[in-house]
Enzyme design. Structure first.
Site, PDB file in Angstrom:
ATOM      1  N   HIS A 290      -2.882  -5.263   1.675  1.00  0.00           N
ATOM      2  CA  HIS A 290      -2.119  -5.478   3.002  1.00  0.00           C
ATOM      3  C   HIS A 290      -2.094  -7.061   3.618  1.00  0.00           C
ATOM      4  CE1 HIS A 290      -2.025  -1.365   4.041  1.00  0.00           C
ATOM      5  NE2 HIS A 290      -3.141  -0.923   3.516  1.00  0.00           N
TER       6      HIS A 290
ATOM      7  N   GLU B 179      -0.408  -8.366   5.511  1.00  0.00           N
ATOM      8  CA  GLU B 179      -0.044  -8.388   6.742  1.00  0.00           C
ATOM      9  C   GLU B 179      -1.361  -8.203   7.836  1.00  0.00           C
ATOM     10  OE1 GLU B 179       0.220  -5.949   4.800  1.00  0.00           O
ATOM     11  OE2 GLU B 179       0.168  -3.929   5.713  1.00  0.00           O
TER      12      GLU B 179
ATOM     13  N   CYS C  67       0.852  -1.333   0.023  1.00  0.00           N
ATOM     14  CA  CYS C  67       0.089  -0.020  -0.046  1.00  0.00           C
ATOM     15  C   CYS C  67       0.893   1.282   0.109  1.00  0.00           C
ATOM     16  CB  CYS C  67      -0.980  -0.129   1.121  1.00  0.00           C
ATOM     17  SG  CYS C  67      -2.473   1.017   0.738  1.00  0.00           S
TER      18      CYS C  67
HETATM   19  N1  GLN Z   1      -3.751   6.345   1.163  1.00  0.00           N
HETATM   20  C1  GLN Z   1      -2.363   6.062   1.806  1.00  0.00           C
HETATM   21  C2  GLN Z   1      -1.378   6.931   0.949  1.00  0.00           C
HETATM   22  O1  GLN Z   1      -1.568   7.262  -0.310  1.00  0.00           O
HETATM   23  C3  GLN Z   1      -1.947   4.531   1.732  1.00  0.00           C
HETATM   24  C4  GLN Z   1      -2.878   3.912   2.662  1.00  0.00           C
HETATM   25  C5  GLN Z   1      -2.491   2.585   3.403  1.00  0.00           C
HETATM   26  O2  GLN Z   1      -1.113   2.174   3.264  1.00  0.00           O
HETATM   27  N2  GLN Z   1      -3.179   1.764   3.838  1.00  0.00           N
HETATM   28  O3  GLN Z   1      -0.239   6.874   1.391  1.00  0.00           O
END
Ligand code: GLN
Length: 195
Positions: free
Chosen positions: A175, A177, A78
């Site tokens: 994710h 994790e 992410c």
């Molecule tokens: N929205 C976050 C970003 O742009 C990422 C979100 C996440 O890691 N769950 O950095």
């Protein structure tokens, strides 16, 4: 025992550590360049990519992580995937290691977070378990495009890209994790043991 680092500047690094321990890998929190010594790989967790980037600049971690990436695997989940990308279409510190363009918050706000079952052939094959992969998306980016030697690893049902690999660099919008499914971590550990 193999040691894998988890960038511990911000975000859900603790969850990655728990899974690595369950796989008999020693997780190491990385906050300073010297913490990278002796690691077989590095995970960059989810969180807020602008914050992670700013802190990585402040702690002089940008070039040491880029050097590390020349020979060792890195996986970003992410926000970590955004931080690995060459282009996030916004001004923010990026490692610019992977030939992917990402669109941040592509699914909308926190309330638009969702879960989906994904078929990820390579991860299924590596684990010998053919069950779909349950993926959690939280204010997730999409990988808008891949280029160079980067290739698509997974898509959601509408065709948008949510995982990519380039050599030993891995990016997932979701994710692993945050689930009990350890296959993605196993897949990354196997990349680390090859290097
Ligand atoms: N929205 C976050 C970003 O742009 C990422 C979100 C996440 O890691 N769950 O950095």
């Amino acid at each position: 025992m193999m040691k894998i680092g988890v960038l511990a500047l911000q975000g859900d690094f603790a969850e990655h550590k728990v899974i690595l321990k369950n796989l008999n890998v020693e997780p190491v929190e990385v906050r300073l360049p010297r913490d990278l010594e002796g690691l077989s790989g590095l995970i960059i967790p989810g969180g807020e990519s602008t914050t992670i980037g700013k802190l990585a600049v402040a702690y002089d971690l940008m070039d040491p992580i880029r050097d590390f990436a020349r020979s060792k695997p890195i996986w970003g989940t992410c926000a970590g995937a955004i931080f690995l990308s060459k282009n996030a279409k916004k001004e923010q510190p990026l490692l610019e290691l992977m030939n992917i363009v990402v669109e941040r918050n592509a699914f909308g706000a926190q309330v638009d977070s969702f879960e989906a079952d994904l078929d990820i052939e390579e991860v299924k094959k590596a684990s010998g378990d053919p069950a779909p992969f349950h993926a959690v998306f939280i204010r997730a980016p999409i990988i808008e495009s891949v280029s160079g030697s980067a290739r698509v690893l997974a898509k959601i049902s509408d065709g948008r890209i949510v995982a990519a690999i380039e050599g030993h660099l891995l990016a997932t919008s979701f994710h692993p994790e945050l689930t009990n499914d350890v296959r993605f971590h196993q897949y990354f550990v196997s990349l680390c043991s090859k290097n």
